[in-house]
Enzyme design. Structure first.
Site, mmCIF file in Angstrom:
data_model
loop_
_atom_site.group_PDB
_atom_site.id
_atom_site.type_symbol
_atom_site.label_atom_id
_atom_site.label_comp_id
_atom_site.label_asym_id
_atom_site.label_seq_id
_atom_site.Cartn_x
_atom_site.Cartn_y
_atom_site.Cartn_z
ATOM 1 N N ARG A 104 22.397 150.106 150.586
ATOM 2 C CA ARG A 104 21.629 150.186 149.335
ATOM 3 C C ARG A 104 21.730 151.589 148.783
ATOM 4 O O ARG A 104 21.514 152.565 149.497
ATOM 5 C CB ARG A 104 20.148 149.874 149.592
ATOM 6 C CG ARG A 104 19.891 148.457 149.966
ATOM 7 C CD ARG A 104 18.443 148.050 149.766
ATOM 8 N NE ARG A 104 17.443 149.028 150.186
ATOM 9 C CZ ARG A 104 16.149 148.855 150.003
ATOM 10 N NH1 ARG A 104 15.689 147.788 149.386
ATOM 11 N NH2 ARG A 104 15.296 149.744 150.425
ATOM 12 N N THR A 108 19.071 153.376 142.991
ATOM 13 C CA THR A 108 18.939 152.092 142.275
ATOM 14 C C THR A 108 18.448 150.969 143.186
ATOM 15 O O THR A 108 18.014 149.930 142.707
ATOM 16 C CB THR A 108 20.297 151.651 141.694
ATOM 17 O OG1 THR A 108 21.184 151.397 142.800
ATOM 18 C CG2 THR A 108 20.905 152.720 140.795
ATOM 19 N N ASP A 200 13.050 151.773 158.293
ATOM 20 C CA ASP A 200 14.477 151.544 158.067
ATOM 21 C C ASP A 200 15.094 150.939 159.334
ATOM 22 O O ASP A 200 15.213 151.623 160.360
ATOM 23 C CB ASP A 200 15.159 152.876 157.714
ATOM 24 C CG ASP A 200 16.598 152.652 157.272
ATOM 25 O OD1 ASP A 200 16.926 153.044 156.145
ATOM 26 O OD2 ASP A 200 17.397 152.075 158.055
ATOM 27 N N ASP A 203 18.274 152.706 160.826
ATOM 28 C CA ASP A 203 17.951 153.981 161.467
ATOM 29 C C ASP A 203 17.239 153.764 162.802
ATOM 30 O O ASP A 203 17.472 154.505 163.766
ATOM 31 C CB ASP A 203 17.067 154.829 160.543
ATOM 32 C CG ASP A 203 17.878 155.489 159.436
ATOM 33 O OD1 ASP A 203 19.122 155.529 159.549
ATOM 34 O OD2 ASP A 203 17.270 155.956 158.455
HETATM 35 C C1 PRP Z 1 18.908 147.465 154.768
HETATM 36 C C2 PRP Z 1 18.812 146.123 155.467
HETATM 37 C C3 PRP Z 1 19.405 145.197 154.440
HETATM 38 C C4 PRP Z 1 18.951 145.806 153.146
HETATM 39 C C5 PRP Z 1 17.786 145.030 152.616
HETATM 40 O O1 PRP Z 1 20.184 147.980 154.866
HETATM 41 O O2 PRP Z 1 19.443 146.092 156.713
HETATM 42 O O3 PRP Z 1 20.811 145.107 154.501
HETATM 43 O O4 PRP Z 1 18.560 147.149 153.431
HETATM 44 O O5 PRP Z 1 17.420 145.479 151.375
HETATM 45 P P1 PRP Z 1 17.593 144.591 150.058
HETATM 46 O O6 PRP Z 1 17.097 143.230 150.386
HETATM 47 O O7 PRP Z 1 16.733 145.316 149.058
HETATM 48 O O8 PRP Z 1 19.047 144.607 149.667
HETATM 49 P P2 PRP Z 1 20.556 149.433 154.311
HETATM 50 O O9 PRP Z 1 21.061 149.316 152.914
HETATM 51 O O10 PRP Z 1 19.412 150.351 154.564
HETATM 52 O O11 PRP Z 1 21.808 149.819 155.180
HETATM 53 P P3 PRP Z 1 21.939 150.077 156.754
HETATM 54 O O12 PRP Z 1 21.772 148.736 157.450
HETATM 55 O O13 PRP Z 1 23.322 150.591 156.862
HETATM 56 O O14 PRP Z 1 20.894 151.067 157.187
HETATM 57 N N1 URA Z 2 15.799 148.159 154.435
HETATM 58 C C1 URA Z 2 15.131 148.479 155.568
HETATM 59 O O1 URA Z 2 15.747 148.810 156.588
HETATM 60 N N2 URA Z 2 13.791 148.399 155.552
HETATM 61 C C2 URA Z 2 13.114 148.003 154.473
HETATM 62 O O2 URA Z 2 11.877 147.942 154.531
HETATM 63 C C3 URA Z 2 13.822 147.697 153.299
HETATM 64 C C4 URA Z 2 15.170 147.775 153.300
#
Ligand code: PRP
Ligand code: URA
Length: 209
Positions: A104, A108, A200, A203
């Protein structure tokens, strides 16, 4: 028409509560994600096809069901979805594994794609699509759009925690898929993080806090 299944098993709820706790460290967090994925996978794989096979027990010969095998792909949304793969593979070790890399944008909150690799025969397969968090729904919707462009139609999305907004958006964008949710939380905050959520997920799984 797809269905949405919200988990009501106390083991799933208990383990999600432990995940939420900010004092839960990386090692325990990973183990919990794996365990919950296994419990949810058990539900999501209820309709796996079986065929009758002959088996000789110490008592007699009999005909009993066995999985027909094949035709199953686990496609985690990177990164956090990776944490769910081992629990699912423990149930179906012969499944193929694809990857969809999405992150993400911090401003945005919209997902952008950085890597995608699916099994060649994915159009004939059932795809299990794990991602711990369904927040705005943008990432899941994008991933499913992509999988559908490869001709796949049978998709099951698995998440540990969903915001009502994301769940509704996903159901609207892809009404034909099945959705398995560990818990539906209260909503999103101003940064599009799930409240109360667990922070997160990527993380916390990978220790990159
Ligand atoms: C997180 C999570 C989803 C997304 C959800 O990933 O694992 O993929 O956010 O958010 P959304 O429904 O608003 O799209 P992130 O983009 O943080 O990436 P990561 O898994 O690499 O930390
Ligand atoms: N992605 C995450 O990992 N946590 C949230 O709460 C939303 C998006």
């Amino acid at each position: 028409m797809g269905k949405t299944f919200i988990m009501d098993h106390p083991l799933v709820k208990h383990k999600i509560t432990l995940l939420r706790d900010e004092t839960t460290g990386t090692k325990e967090f990973r183990t919990l994600v794996e365990e919950i994925s296994m419990l949810m996978g058990y539900e999501a794989l209820r309709d796996l096809p079986t065929e009758p096979v002959k088996v000789k027990t110490p008592i007699t010969e009999t005909v009993q069901p066995m999985l027909t095998g094949g035709k199953l792909a686990i496609v985690p949304i990177l990164r956090a979805g990776l944490g769910m793969v081992s629990g699912l593979l423990a149930l179906v070790p012969n499944a193929k594994v694809g990857h969809i890399g999405l992150a993400r944008d911090e401003e945005t909150h919209k997902p952008y794609e950085y890597y995608c690799k699916l099994p060649k025969a994915v159009s004939d397969m059932t795809v299990i699509l794990p991602d711990p968090m369904l927040a705005t729904g943008g990432s899941a919707i994008h991933a499913i759009d992509f999988i559908k462009t490869k001709g796949c139609r049978k998709i099951k999305f698995l998440c540990l925690i969903a915001a009502p907004e994301g769940l509704e958006a996903l159901q609207k964008a892809h009404p034909d898929i099945d959705i398995y949710v560990g818990n539906v939380d209260e909503g999103l905050n101003e940064n599009s993080y799930i409240v109360p959520g667990l922070g997160d997920a990527g993380d916390r799984i990978f220790g990159t806090l």
